[in-house]
Enzyme design. Structure first.
Site, PDB file in Angstrom:
ATOM      1  N   ASP A   1      51.225 -41.400 -38.452  1.00  0.00           N
ATOM      2  CA  ASP A   1      50.447 -42.626 -38.475  1.00  0.00           C
ATOM      3  C   ASP A   1      49.151 -42.292 -37.737  1.00  0.00           C
ATOM      4  O   ASP A   1      49.107 -41.328 -36.959  1.00  0.00           O
ATOM      5  CB  ASP A   1      51.224 -43.741 -37.764  1.00  0.00           C
ATOM      6  CG  ASP A   1      50.430 -45.021 -37.654  1.00  0.00           C
ATOM      7  OD1 ASP A   1      49.870 -45.467 -38.670  1.00  0.00           O
ATOM      8  OD2 ASP A   1      50.359 -45.573 -36.542  1.00  0.00           O
TER       9      ASP A   1
ATOM     10  N   ASP B   1      46.411 -44.799 -36.051  1.00  0.00           N
ATOM     11  CA  ASP B   1      46.099 -45.595 -34.858  1.00  0.00           C
ATOM     12  C   ASP B   1      47.329 -45.740 -33.966  1.00  0.00           C
ATOM     13  O   ASP B   1      48.361 -46.243 -34.396  1.00  0.00           O
ATOM     14  CB  ASP B   1      45.569 -46.969 -35.278  1.00  0.00           C
ATOM     15  CG  ASP B   1      44.322 -46.854 -36.149  1.00  0.00           C
ATOM     16  OD1 ASP B   1      43.472 -46.000 -35.849  1.00  0.00           O
ATOM     17  OD2 ASP B   1      44.219 -47.620 -37.122  1.00  0.00           O
TER      18      ASP B   1
END
Length: 182
Positions: free
Chosen positions: A9, A11
């Site tokens: 992922d 952020d």
């Protein structure tokens, strides 16, 4: 031939999540991210980023802004001798978005669409692969895509039991993951 991958992922995993970041000058890498990724590259993993980007759908920034930042991120990794094999993003949101982005889709995590696309396009064996995320939705998407190992990073946040149960491992940041898995 099939490869193993480290799906990340963005952020909260690659960078500190300051909320809807789309400018390089406001992008802050998580401490130790380059060293951790280099360890996985050295162990034969392809690196693939999968990121929900509802800021596009909400009109906070454009797809072009996202691509400019993504090119800059890839260049920063390259200066640390780390290749990012692919970046997949979802600009949609089911409730809060501009009309062209307002929809339920198969790419927004917890749906597995971005992971499945990466698996197909990069010849990835999910049974040898890892997903690192900071939300329950990351763990759910990985499970739906049959990713063998799911790692939840705290990124300074607390999780409820469902998020913890969905992960195989929990640690503070991506910097901790090589010691857990390599």
């Amino acid at each position: 031939m099939q490869y193993k991958a480290l799906f990340l992922d963005r952020d909260g995993v690659v960078n500190v999540d300051h909320g809807y970041v789309y400018q390089p000058e406001k992008f802050e890498f998580v401490a130790g991210v380059f060293e951790a990724c280099q360890a996985f590259v050295n162990a034969g993993y392809k690196l693939i980023i999968v990121t929900n980007q509802s800021g596009i759908g909400r009109g906070y920034y454009t797809e072009s802004d996202f691509h400019v930042l993504t090119d800059w991120i890839i260049a920063q990794f390259k200066t640390h001798n780390v290749d990012i094999e692919g970046v997949y993003f979802c600009p949609h949101h089911p409730k809060n978005a501009l009309p062209e982005y307002l929809k339920e889709c198969m790419c927004r995590k917890p749906a597995p669409g971005m992971l499945l696309q990466g698996i197909t396009e990069h010849h990835i064996d999910p049974s040898q692969s890892i997903m690192v995320g900071d939300k329950l939705s990351d763990m759910q998407a990985a499970s739906k895509a049959n990713i063998a190992t799911r790692v939840l990073v705290r990124s300074g946040q607390a999780f409820d039991a469902s998020a913890l149960d969905a992960a195989d491992y929990v640690c503070d940041s991506l910097a901790d993951v090589p010691a857990l898995l390599l």
